[in-house]
Each structure stands twice: as C-alpha cells, then as structure tokens.
Design an enzyme around this catalytic site. Structure first.
Site, PDB file in Angstrom:
ATOM      1  N   TYR A 174      -9.604  11.406   3.774  1.00 14.61           N
ATOM      2  CA  TYR A 174      -9.746  11.268   2.269  1.00 14.61           C
ATOM      3  C   TYR A 174     -10.797  11.870   1.590  1.00 14.61           C
ATOM      4  CZ  TYR A 174      -5.838   7.836   3.334  1.00 14.61           C
ATOM      5  OH  TYR A 174      -4.587   7.513   3.620  1.00 14.61           O
ATOM      6  N   GLU A 192      -3.591  14.974   2.683  1.00 12.57           N
ATOM      7  CA  GLU A 192      -4.241  13.837   1.596  1.00 12.57           C
ATOM      8  C   GLU A 192      -4.228  14.812   0.311  1.00 12.57           C
ATOM      9  OE1 GLU A 192      -3.505  10.895   1.817  1.00 12.57           O
ATOM     10  OE2 GLU A 192      -3.122  10.889   4.065  1.00 12.57           O
ATOM     11  N   HIS A 235       0.292  11.871  -5.640  1.00 13.00           N
ATOM     12  CA  HIS A 235      -0.269  11.854  -4.291  1.00 13.00           C
ATOM     13  C   HIS A 235       0.728  11.859  -3.302  1.00 13.00           C
ATOM     14  CE1 HIS A 235      -3.304  10.929  -1.231  1.00 13.00           C
ATOM     15  NE2 HIS A 235      -2.355  10.217  -0.864  1.00 13.00           N
ATOM     16  N   GLU A 236       1.637  10.592  -3.432  1.00 14.74           N
ATOM     17  CA  GLU A 236       2.692  10.491  -2.323  1.00 14.74           C
ATOM     18  C   GLU A 236       3.750  11.634  -2.320  1.00 14.74           C
ATOM     19  OE1 GLU A 236       2.265   8.364  -0.168  1.00 14.74           O
ATOM     20  OE2 GLU A 236       0.449   7.259  -1.448  1.00 14.74           O
ATOM     21  N   HIS A 289       2.749  14.524  -0.204  1.00 11.72           N
ATOM     22  CA  HIS A 289       3.148  14.328   1.331  1.00 11.72           C
ATOM     23  C   HIS A 289       4.500  14.661   1.433  1.00 11.72           C
ATOM     24  CE1 HIS A 289      -0.523  12.508   2.318  1.00 11.72           C
ATOM     25  NE2 HIS A 289      -0.470  11.392   1.469  1.00 11.72           N
ATOM     26  N   HIS A 312       0.817  -1.046  -0.047  1.00  6.67           N
ATOM     27  CA  HIS A 312       0.202  -0.106   0.103  1.00  6.67           C
ATOM     28  C   HIS A 312       0.986   1.292   0.032  1.00  6.67           C
ATOM     29  CE1 HIS A 312      -3.787   2.098   0.490  1.00  6.67           C
ATOM     30  NE2 HIS A 312      -3.117   3.100   1.077  1.00  6.67           N
ATOM     31  N   ALA A 313       0.627   2.218  -0.987  1.00 10.73           N
ATOM     32  CA  ALA A 313       1.615   3.218  -1.236  1.00 10.73           C
ATOM     33  C   ALA A 313       1.718   4.306  -0.026  1.00 10.73           C
ATOM     34  CB  ALA A 313       1.154   4.205  -2.283  1.00 10.73           C
ATOM     35  N   HIS A 332      -6.632   0.589   5.501  1.00 14.79           N
ATOM     36  CA  HIS A 332      -6.730   1.351   6.540  1.00 14.79           C
ATOM     37  C   HIS A 332      -7.433   0.804   7.824  1.00 14.79           C
ATOM     38  CE1 HIS A 332      -5.978   3.432   2.652  1.00 14.79           C
ATOM     39  NE2 HIS A 332      -5.502   4.201   3.413  1.00 14.79           N
TER      40      HIS A 332
HETATM   41  O1  X8Z Z   1      -4.314   5.286   1.063  1.00 15.47           O
HETATM   42  C1  X8Z Z   1      -4.078   6.044   0.178  1.00 15.47           C
HETATM   43  C2  X8Z Z   1      -2.960   6.748  -0.331  1.00 15.47           C
HETATM   44  C3  X8Z Z   1      -1.832   6.684   0.643  1.00 15.47           C
HETATM   45  S1  X8Z Z   1      -2.283   8.168   1.923  1.00 15.47           S
HETATM   46  C4  X8Z Z   1      -2.432   5.666  -1.524  1.00 15.47           C
HETATM   47  N1  X8Z Z   1      -5.565   6.486  -0.408  1.00 15.47           N
HETATM   48  C5  X8Z Z   1      -6.600   6.086   0.135  1.00 15.47           C
HETATM   49  C6  X8Z Z   1      -6.880   4.676  -0.491  1.00 15.47           C
HETATM   50  O2  X8Z Z   1      -5.860   3.953  -1.127  1.00 15.47           O
HETATM   51  O3  X8Z Z   1      -7.738   3.933  -0.085  1.00 15.47           O
HETATM   52  C7  X8Z Z   1      -5.620   7.607  -1.547  1.00 15.47           C
HETATM   53  C8  X8Z Z   1      -7.107   7.622  -1.807  1.00 15.47           C
HETATM   54  C9  X8Z Z   1      -7.620   6.957  -0.728  1.00 15.47           C
HETATM   55 ZN    ZN Z   2      -2.060   9.746   1.404  1.00  8.22          ZN
END
Ligand code: X8Z
Ligand code: ZN
Length: 618
Positions: free
Chosen positions: A527, A417, A389-390, A393, A359-360, A517
């Site tokens: 988000y 975010e 996105h990254e 941050h 997960h990024a 998450h």
């Molecule tokens: O978790 C993330 C990022 C890292 S903060 C990749 N996002 C959420 C997800 O993947 O569920 C970005 C959009 C929503």
């Molecule tokens: Zn993020």
C-alpha cells in the site's frame, strides 16, 4: 485485499477433495521418488515440473477460492472448519512445490522458466513447516484469526443494564463523525478489545511460519516477503526508505498543520500543540487516512466545497449506483463492462443476519470471468473511492487472465493496489460535473481545499503504509519478543507517523491485531508502494490523454489512449519484472515520488505558509 497471486497461491492450493489428495500425493511422490536428483536435472525436467505445477494449481484454485468466499461471507464454525481444511491442504501442496522448485536452482534454464521457478519458491505468504501436524496447526490459527477479526465487536452494558454491542462499522462511524473526545476515545479503545485474545495465536503463527520459511531457505518470513520485488530483500527495504525520504517533508508539513487545527478544536489537554498527535482524533480507526477531519483543518477561504458524500446523498445514489459509476469510468477508458455474474455474485451490502468479513476485497473465483467484490458499502466518499480501488483489482485480474497460471498477478503487489486508486485520482470536480453529480465547477481558489482533502488521505497514509511492515519485519526477525510487540508498534507509530496512543495501553494489549491485515496476514508494504505508484501512473496517463491542466485537476475520464496504455501494463500480469511493467505506462523503470510531490506542490507551498511560526515535528 484482492486475491493476488500470493493469495491465490494459498487459496489455490487450498482445495478440499479427493482430487486434491491425489494431486498432492502425485506431487510428493514425484519430488520424492520419481524425480531425478538435482545433479541430473535438465531444463526439460524444469519445464515439465513447472507445467505440472501450474496445472495442479490451476485445477485446485477454484475450489479453494470458493471455500474462502463462502467462509468470509458466512462466518461460522462449519465454514471456518472448511476453510482451515483447504488452507492446510493448499499450504502442504504449495510448500511441496516450493521445495521441489529449489532443486532447479543450479539448472540452466531460460529467463521465463527461471521466473516461474522463482515464483513457485517465493510465492507463499505464510509457509508451514513440512511436518503435517504443524501445517494443520498453522491453518487452524490463520483461519481463526481471520474469523476473530471479522466477528469482532465491542460490547458494554448500558444504563438500563442491557448489553450493547458495536461492530467495526459502527465504531468507524463514531471516529469519522464525532467531535466529542470521550466518545472518540471510547470507540477507539473499544475496537482494540478484540485483539488481546489474538496475541498468543499470532505468536505461534509466526513461530510456525518462520520455521516453514527456514525450510525453504529463507532466514525468516521477513526475508521471504521482501524477496518478491525483483531485487535483493535488503535492497527492497532500502528502496522503501529512499521513497519515504522523498515524501517525508511533505508529510511533516501536513502533520504540523493538522496538529495545529486539532489543538484549536480540542485544546492543549486533549490535543497538545507539540509532540505526537493522539491517534483517536484523526477521523479514522487506525489514524491511517485523515480526510474525515477535513472540516477541522480546512482553509479559511470562501470557496465552494465539493463534498462527495453530500453529492452522493443528494443525488440519491445507492450502493449499486456507486459501483455502476465506478464501472462506467473503466468503460470510458475502453474496458469491457463487468460480467452479469459480477452483479449477481458480489457482496455489496452487509448482510443483516450473518457474520461476514466486511473489509473490502476483490476476488477472482475462476481465474477468468468470475470476478467479484466483497464490501459492506456505505454511502460516503471513502467507500466511493474504495469501490474504484476494488474494481481496479478486478479489471487487472481480467486483463491478465490469459497469462500462464503463475503469472496471474500484478508486476509487484504495489501495482495491484495502485490501479483503482489511479482511476480514483481522476474523480475531479470536472469529472463530477460530467457525470451529472455537480452543477457548478468551483473556481481555482478552491484548489487548495481539494488538495488538502486529498492529502489528508494520500499523504497522511504514507508513514502508516510504511510502519505496519516495519513492525512485522522486526517481529518476524525476532528483534522483539511477544512482550515487546505492542511497545514496538507504538514506537514505530510515533517515529514514522508522529502519532501516539491517547492512553496508556493495558499490559495485554495487542493493538496491531486490531488492524485487518495483521490477523489477515496481508503484507502491507504494497500500500505504501501503491501510494507512490498511483501518482506516477496518474501523471503519465494524464500526459497520454493530452491533459494540459495541473495534474491535480486532470481527469483521464473518457481517454481511450490512456486506457490502452494502462491495459498494456495490466495484461502483462506478473510475466515480467516490475520495471518493465512500469515502463509500459510511464516510460520510467524507477519508482519515484516526484509525481506525488508535483501533484501536491501548490499545497506544500500553502502548508509552509500556514506553518510559519509554528514549531513543527514531534
Ligand atoms: O485494504 C485495503 C483495501 C483492500 S486491498 C480496501 N486498503 C488498505 C487498508 O484499508 O488498510 C486500501 C488502502 C490501505
Ligand atoms: Zn486492494
């Protein structure tokens, strides 16, 4: 996920060393023995306390972050043990500071000191009880859950009797590309086999963290999480509802059009023309963004398609070049290039020979320059956007690095975010042409297609962004017991997203655990906020850059003025209430969904036309 303050807080206090134990004892002995009682505490005591807390946290944060980096990029028994240990030690220390900070509640201090004390008392994501055994148990659970997600795979025996296993990345490819409903269902169900073993751990985790929250004076973890937005927790929940109310008609129009397209593709059996949409048909493992099924719902008009994945592939972009392109965008706004260490230490590609959390995420290892991303990049549009996105941050982290330790974070977590996503909104055809990826610009007749592609990601995400924490807030609040967790999840999925489970879920299912998450304990409301804020930022930065085109065609690429204004906000970090930060870029102190509505206004008109005669809603 990036290491925002609340995460740093946990990681930063999570340090294995004799050094830590000394610090910890010091903190405890100070709060227990040598500190004056709350009646005699003065503003000077508060100042000294905060100073010392910051020093200790700062000193400890580096080793904690390193430990978690190693764990997430090399998951095994040993690194899990190390991570659990630092988590345990860190939480104990942070809970100590949070309790000590509460003693200054009635001491008169200036606004800046009050803010720092508040951050100390509210900054934990999952506070453990002060009981040492319970703290150790919580640390063990959180670390194990993280590892269970990272190493999750779906295994089945093939026709030749061989065991075949698929990891999340493989299953996501199927959800993205397959149009065979059986295959989709298999991948969708398969990924959800990783989470039933998480449920009991999760139940216990919440019990412990709720107990820890109560010790800190919060009703439960829900109240703690909702108290981080410079307003009362209930006012924050109401704010989320208000924003959702603004965008709901747009979402409903999109839902209606997409459901109809899916019905045409799959027929009534699989994709009914009315009611909720089965969750496995939307091109994404969690049905949270739907851009991958663009082809099924695209307008009929003859306009040239701008397909970013094809452009990347035909132009021989590799993973590094994708990241370099993201960096170049920030450079064009006036931000300094990324340090060499970013390139040396980041994880861009999934290692072949060990387990990692794919997960990024974006990291700041030394609260200064050692910034990195951790991804398993694939050459496609989603990852091209995620890279931006990254990087958002990382540039935020670097911009606020000179703030005091407690202000190393974003104005609120939604801001962190939103930054990279704001930049990615500027990936327009014109920009792609400027950087040599696209030869010919599509004419305006292609706008609806582009807007639809964008809406499938951004608008479709909104109710998902909302429902994840609607679920968690209720779970934390004990409104539903473990036996009702999964039903509540699907009830909220249906209520907000108009999406349902394609099949009846097994009695032991724990589908929330199959979303990073939840086992990873990253709050999710951020988000939702980011998806509102990024359009506000984009609208304002476009104006600042002198753009005169409709905002969906605006790119701020190359605008030093826009970069300067953005940086003014970024460098404030967490030092000021978020309305101040918002004002620095937009001139407004309110979060407001009219920017996203403006952006998609032409699409909304088109969707309403398409939906004529269809029965919308679910
Ligand atoms: O978790 C993330 C990022 C890292 S903060 C990749 N996002 C959420 C997800 O993947 O569920 C970005 C959009 C929503
Ligand atoms: Zn993020």
């Amino acid at each position: 996920m990036q290491r925002i303050y609340r995460n740093i807080f946990v990681a930063s206090l999570s340090v294995v060393s004799v050094f830590l134990i000394a610090c910890q004892q010091q903190a405890e002995s100070q709060s227990a023995d040598t500190q004056p009682t709350s009646q005699t505490l003065t503003a000077e005591d508060a100042r000294q306390f905060v100073e010392e807390a910051q020093q200790q946290l700062e000193a400890l944060s580096i080793e904690g972050a390193r430990t978690f980096w190693v764990y997430q990029t090399y998951i095994n028994q040993d690194t899990q043990g190390l991570a659990a240990k630092v988590s345990e030690q860190g939480t104990a220390l942070s809970v100590g500071f949070a309790n000590a900070a509460a003693k200054y509640r009635d001491v008169e201090v200036d606004a800046d000191l009050r803010r720092k004390l508040d951050i100390l008392s509210r900054g934990l994501v999952l506070p453990a009880p002060t009981d040492v055994d319970k703290n150790a148990e919580l640390a063990d659970i959180t670390t194990r859950l993280d590892g269970m997600y990272g190493t999750g795979e779906y295994c089945k025996t093939d026709a030749g009797g061989e065991q075949q296993c698929q990891v999340l990345g493989d299953l996501e490819e199927i959800l993205k590309n397959s149009r065979d409903p059986d295959q989709l269902l298999d991948a969708w169900q398969g990924w959800r086999t990783i989470s039933p073993p998480m449920r009991d751990l999760y139940v216990r985790e919440i019990e412990l963290a709720n107990e820890g929250s109560r010790e800190l004076g919060f009703a439960d973890v829900s109240e703690l999480w909702r108290s981080n937005y410079d307003m009362q927790p209930d006012a924050f929940s109401a704010e989320m509802d208000r924003l959702w109310g603004q965008v709901k008609p747009l979402y409903e129009a999109l839902h209606c059009h997409v459901r109809s397209g899916l019905n045409e593709q799959y027929g009534n059996e699989i994709a009914p023309v009315q009611g909720p949409i089965p969750a496995h048909l939307l091109g994404n493992m969690w049905a949270q963004s739907w851009g991958n099924i663009y082809d099924l719902v695209a307008p009929d008009v003859e306009a040239e398609e701008v397909d970013i994945e094809t452009l990347l592939l035909t132009n021989n972009y590799d993973e590094i070049k994708m990241v370099k392109t993201g960096e170049a965008f920030f450079s064009s706004l006036g931000f300094a290039p990324l340090p060499d260490t970013f390139w040396e230490r980041s994880q861009f590609i999934k290692p072949r020979d060990r387990e990692v959390v794919c997960h990024a995420s974006a990291w700041d290892l030394d609260n200064k320059d050692d910034i990195r991303i951790k991804m398993c990049i694939k050459i496609n549009e989603d990852d091209f956007r995620t890279i931006h996105h990254e990087l958002g941050h990382n540039y935020y982290q670097r911009a606020y690095k000179d703030q005091p330790f407690l202000y190393l974070g974003s104005a609120n977590d939604g801001f962190h975010e939103a930054v990279g996503d704001t930049i990615a909104l500027s990936i327009t055809p014109e920009y792609l042409q400027q950087i040599g990826l696209l030869d010919e610009l599509p004419d305006a007749s292609g706008d609806i297609g582009l807007l639809l592609r964008q809406a499938l990601d951004k608008v479709a995400f909104l109710p998902f962004g909302l429902m994840v924490d609607q679920w968690r807030w209720r779970v934390f609040g004990g409104e539903v017991g473990p036996e009702g967790y999964n039903d509540l999840w699907w009830q909220l999925r249906e209520q907000y997203q108009g999406v349902n489970s394609p099949i009846e879920r097994p009695a032991d299912a724990f589908d929330p655990g199959a979303k990073y998450h939840v086992p990873g304990n990253t709050p999710y409301a951020r988000y939702f906020l980011a998806h509102i804020l990024q359009f506000q930022f984009h609208r304002s930065l476009c104006e600042i850059s002198g753009n005169e085109a409709p905002i969906h065609r605006c790119s701020i690429y190359g605008s030093k003025q826009a970069g300067k204004r953005l940086n003014a906000m970024l460098e404030m970090g967490l030092s000021k209430p978020w309305p101040d930060a918002l004002e620095a870029v937009t001139g407004s102190r309110e979060m407001d969904a009219t920017a996203i509505l403006d952006y998609f206004a032409p699409l909304k008109t088109w969707l309403d036309e398409q939906n004529q005669g269809r029965q919308c809603g679910w």
